[in-house]
Structures are given as C-alpha cells and as structure tokens.
Design an enzyme around this catalytic site. Structure first.
Site, PDB file in Angstrom:
ATOM      1  N   TYR A 232       3.955   5.329  11.808  1.00 51.24           N
ATOM      2  CA  TYR A 232       3.958   3.892  12.194  1.00 51.24           C
ATOM      3  C   TYR A 232       4.779   3.234  11.038  1.00 51.24           C
ATOM      4  O   TYR A 232       4.965   2.182  11.094  1.00 51.24           O
ATOM      5  CB  TYR A 232       2.665   3.127  12.179  1.00 51.24           C
ATOM      6  CG  TYR A 232       1.954   3.405  10.946  1.00 51.24           C
ATOM      7  CD1 TYR A 232       1.822   2.489   9.710  1.00 51.24           C
ATOM      8  CD2 TYR A 232       0.648   4.440  11.043  1.00 51.24           C
ATOM      9  CE1 TYR A 232       1.200   2.860   8.524  1.00 51.24           C
ATOM     10  CE2 TYR A 232       0.023   4.448   9.694  1.00 51.24           C
ATOM     11  CZ  TYR A 232      -0.036   3.626   8.789  1.00 51.24           C
ATOM     12  OH  TYR A 232      -0.774   3.844   7.692  1.00 51.24           O
TER      13      TYR A 232
ATOM     14  N   HIS B 254      -3.363   5.078   4.615  1.00 56.50           N
ATOM     15  CA  HIS B 254      -4.420   4.228   4.744  1.00 56.50           C
ATOM     16  C   HIS B 254      -5.603   4.806   3.836  1.00 56.50           C
ATOM     17  O   HIS B 254      -6.287   4.371   3.189  1.00 56.50           O
ATOM     18  CB  HIS B 254      -4.834   3.811   6.109  1.00 56.50           C
ATOM     19  CG  HIS B 254      -6.309   3.292   6.287  1.00 56.50           C
ATOM     20  ND1 HIS B 254      -6.637   1.981   5.820  1.00 56.50           N
ATOM     21  CD2 HIS B 254      -7.483   3.681   6.476  1.00 56.50           C
ATOM     22  CE1 HIS B 254      -7.908   1.594   5.965  1.00 56.50           C
ATOM     23  NE2 HIS B 254      -8.573   2.412   6.391  1.00 56.50           N
TER      24      HIS B 254
ATOM     25  N   ARG C 203       0.789  -1.115   0.165  1.00 57.86           N
ATOM     26  CA  ARG C 203       0.005  -0.121   0.191  1.00 57.86           C
ATOM     27  C   ARG C 203       0.891   1.381   0.165  1.00 57.86           C
ATOM     28  O   ARG C 203       1.409   1.630   0.995  1.00 57.86           O
ATOM     29  CB  ARG C 203      -0.890  -0.116   1.231  1.00 57.86           C
ATOM     30  CG  ARG C 203      -2.089   0.934   1.379  1.00 57.86           C
ATOM     31  CD  ARG C 203      -2.705   1.058   2.786  1.00 57.86           C
ATOM     32  NE  ARG C 203      -1.878   1.940   3.441  1.00 57.86           N
ATOM     33  CZ  ARG C 203      -1.676   2.066   4.785  1.00 57.86           C
ATOM     34  NH1 ARG C 203      -2.327   1.085   5.489  1.00 57.86           N
ATOM     35  NH2 ARG C 203      -0.757   2.911   5.174  1.00 57.86           N
TER      36      ARG C 203
END
Ligand SMILES: Cc1ncc(C[n+]2csc(CCOP(=O)(O)OP(=O)(O)O)c2C)c(N)n1
Ligand SMILES: [Mg+2]
Length: 340
Positions: free
Chosen positions: A263, A254, A250
């Site tokens: 993160y 998100h 990805r």
C-alpha cells in the site's frame, strides 16, 4: 551573553547534559527496536510492533514531564518514551520475549502494552484509544485530590477517530482537567493513509472541546519539548487540557505481520526516512559543539553491549508457569503480583 545568543535548548531550560541524554534515549530505543525486528525474523520472539521514526517526539515529551510525579498512559509504539521515563532495556526485552519477570504484564500482554507501577506507567489495553479516557480519569483524580501531577497520554492519528478520544476530550475540556493528549501522527493507520482517515486537521479538533491544540514537527525534538512543557505548565496552573499533534512518519511496516509495500512505495518510505529526527538531533548536538563522531561511535558500542546483555538475559529467563495462567484475572486474597 544575552538569552538570544544561547543555544535553543538552553533557552528552553535544558542543560547540555539533558540534550545528550535525550539523544542517548532516542538511539537506545532505535537499537532496541531494530534488534526486536531481527529477533522476530529469526523466530525467537513472536511479534513486534515497531516505533522506528517516532522516537524523537517521544523522548522530547518525556523530558518535558515530571518523572515520579506525573502519570503516563502511552501507546504501543512508545518504546522511546517508556525508556526515557525509566523503563530499562532488560525490562523491554523481557516483555518482547514474554517472560515471567516482565514488569509490564508478566509476559501476558502483547509487547508494547506497557505497564509499570513504580514509574507511573498505567496499564493499557489492546483496543486502541482506551488509554485516553483512562488518562482523563487520572487527571480528574489530580483535580479532586488537589495534587499538581498531570496525566500524559499518546495515541495514533487513526485512533483519534475513536469515540474514546472525543469523549475523553469533551470531559477533560468541560472540567478543565490537567491532561495532555499527544497524537503521534505517523501518516498511517495500518494500510490506511492519513487523507483517507481524516478530512480536517487533528490539532484543530481541540477547539471544538474548548482547549488549545498545536501541530508540531514530531522530528524536531526541541519544538516537541517546548509545546509539551507549556502544556504541562498550563495544566498545573488549572487551565485544563492541551492536544498536541506531533507529525512524523511510521518508517517500519505496521507490525511484523504487515507487508507495507502492498500500500505504499519504497520511494515514499525513503523520502520520509531522510526526515528522521534522530540524525537531525545528532547534527544539532554537533553544531553546538556538544558531540562528535567519535563519541557517537562509543555510544553506539555501549548501546550494542546493553542490547546484547538484555537479549541474553531475557532469552534465558523463565516463561510464566502454565498453572499461573489465571493469576491476575481474578483477585486473590492478599495478593501482591510478583511483577509489581
Ligand atoms: C478499537 C480498535 N479497533 C481496531 C484495532 C486494530 N488496530 C490496531 S492498531 C490499528 C491502527 C491504529 O492506527 P493509528 O491510531 O494511526 O496508530 P499507529 O498504529 O499508526 O501508530 C488498528 C486499526 C484495535 N486494536 N482497536
Ligand atoms: Mg498512525
């Protein structure tokens, strides 16, 4: 010429025109996505969930299925998939602008919650993985009605921990249903990396349900095409379901509501961007004498025009009317929704 000398796509049954079209859909999805991210930053649309980095596998899968026959139950990052099975740029833009004419939901659902009756895209819901048992239901219908369509569904690797996935797989395995489960393993479930989600191997979960599972490089279009095509052939032969784990990354956060650098590192993202399947497929086309830098520039220009036109159209299109808020919540006598 012997079959061994043919270019890989030809050996798989894809024409030169097919692979050029596949590349075109990958780029269209990428450009739609990049525009949507910009529109969100500019405050023109409310929210966007990006599919950047996942287009290659999505388009490859779409080309291995039969449009107008199979049923599709995609998940929210599948812009490339829905474009490749027939949704238009304009329709996608109408959905991100939440306009009344949006065929997906008339501007009611979040973008990425696809639905399009004419092209067999079955409406989905926000709780992740609910589409898996729905796909199994479509496959059960195919078996009961003795029809030779298959149901194809996608979901993230995080979602493969939901009960719906396991219940769907079990039922499909027991009844040998014509369904293909494709996990788009993009390494994250929001902020949670793969190693904190799953201790084992996702593709191997299929063995526990009595059908085959394959792990494939999701950035390799022709490999994804091959495994989905074989899965479809098995399904129509009555041999039951297949689980495919397409490994990818990805590249975007998100969603537009996420700061991914809390993160993961920029270096990690860049390292994975270098494995992006789109430039890799472009190189394959060039190596096989099917594409040139000049053709690429022309295609990018044409896509830019298409994205611009779709953006203008969707921006100017009317919103749903406030008095229609409760429409399609309860059945109305003789109702045919305007967006069907
Ligand atoms: C049942 C349910 N639980 C939690 C959420 C919130 N949620 C939305 S997306 C997401 C992450 C899903 O990760 P994954 O399945 O790997 O798909 P990805 O977003 O990485 O494509 C979560 C937890 C939800 N929508 N539904
Ligand atoms: Mg994921």
């Amino acid at each position: 010429m012997s079959i061994g000398q043919l270019a890989k796509h030809r050996r798989l049954g894809l024409s030169d025109q097919d692979v050029i079209e596949m590349y075109t859909y990958m780029l269209k999805a990428r450009k739609f996505d990049e525009r949507s991210l910009l529109l969100q930053r500019a405050g023109k649309i409310a929210f966007h969930v990006s599919g950047i980095g996942q287009e290659t596998a999505q388009v490859a899968a779409a080309f291995a299925l039969q449009k107008g026959k199979d049923y599709f139950l995609p998940y929210y990052r599948d812009y490339a998939f829905v474009l490749a099975v027939g949704m238009t740029m304009k329709e996608l833009m109408l959905s991100v602008f939440a306009k009344a004419e949006d065929p997906n939901s008339g501007g009611r659902q979040m973008p990425g919650h696809f639905s399009h009756k004419k092209i067999h895209i079955v409406t989905g819901s926000s709780p992740v993985t609910t589409q898996v048992p729905h796909a199994v239901g479509f496959a059960l219908a195919a078996k009961m009605q003795r029809q030779d369509f298959v149901a194809f569904t996608t979901f993230g690797e995080g979602s493969s921990n939901q009960g719906d996935f396991h219940e769907g797989c079990n039922f499909a395995g027991v009844h040998k249903l014509p369904v293909i489960f494709m996990c788009e393993n993009n390494q994250y479930a929001i902020s949670i990396p793969l190693h904190k989600q799953v201790a084992g191997n996702i593709s191997e979960r299929a063995l526990g349900y009595g059908f085959p599972g394959y792990k494939v490089d999701g950035n390799d279009a022709l490999e994804v095409y091959r495994v989905v095509k074989e899965a479809r052939e098995r399904a129509v032969r009555g041999e039951g379901p297949t689980l495919i784990e397409a490994v990818m990354y990805r590249i975007s956060p998100h969603s537009t509501a996420d700061n991914d650098l809390l993160y993961r590192t920029k270096e990690e993202v860049e390292e994975n961007r270098a494995k992006d399947g789109i430039p890799r497929f472009k190189q394959y086309l060039i190596d096989n004498g099917l594409w040139s830098e000049q053709q690429d520039e022309e295609l990018l220009e044409a896509i830019k025009r298409e994205v611009n036109e779709a953006t203008d159209y969707a921006e100017k299109a009317p919103y749903p009317k406030p008095e229609d808020t409760l429409r399609h919540v309860y059945a109305e006598d003789g109702e045919v929704p305007a967006w069907q």
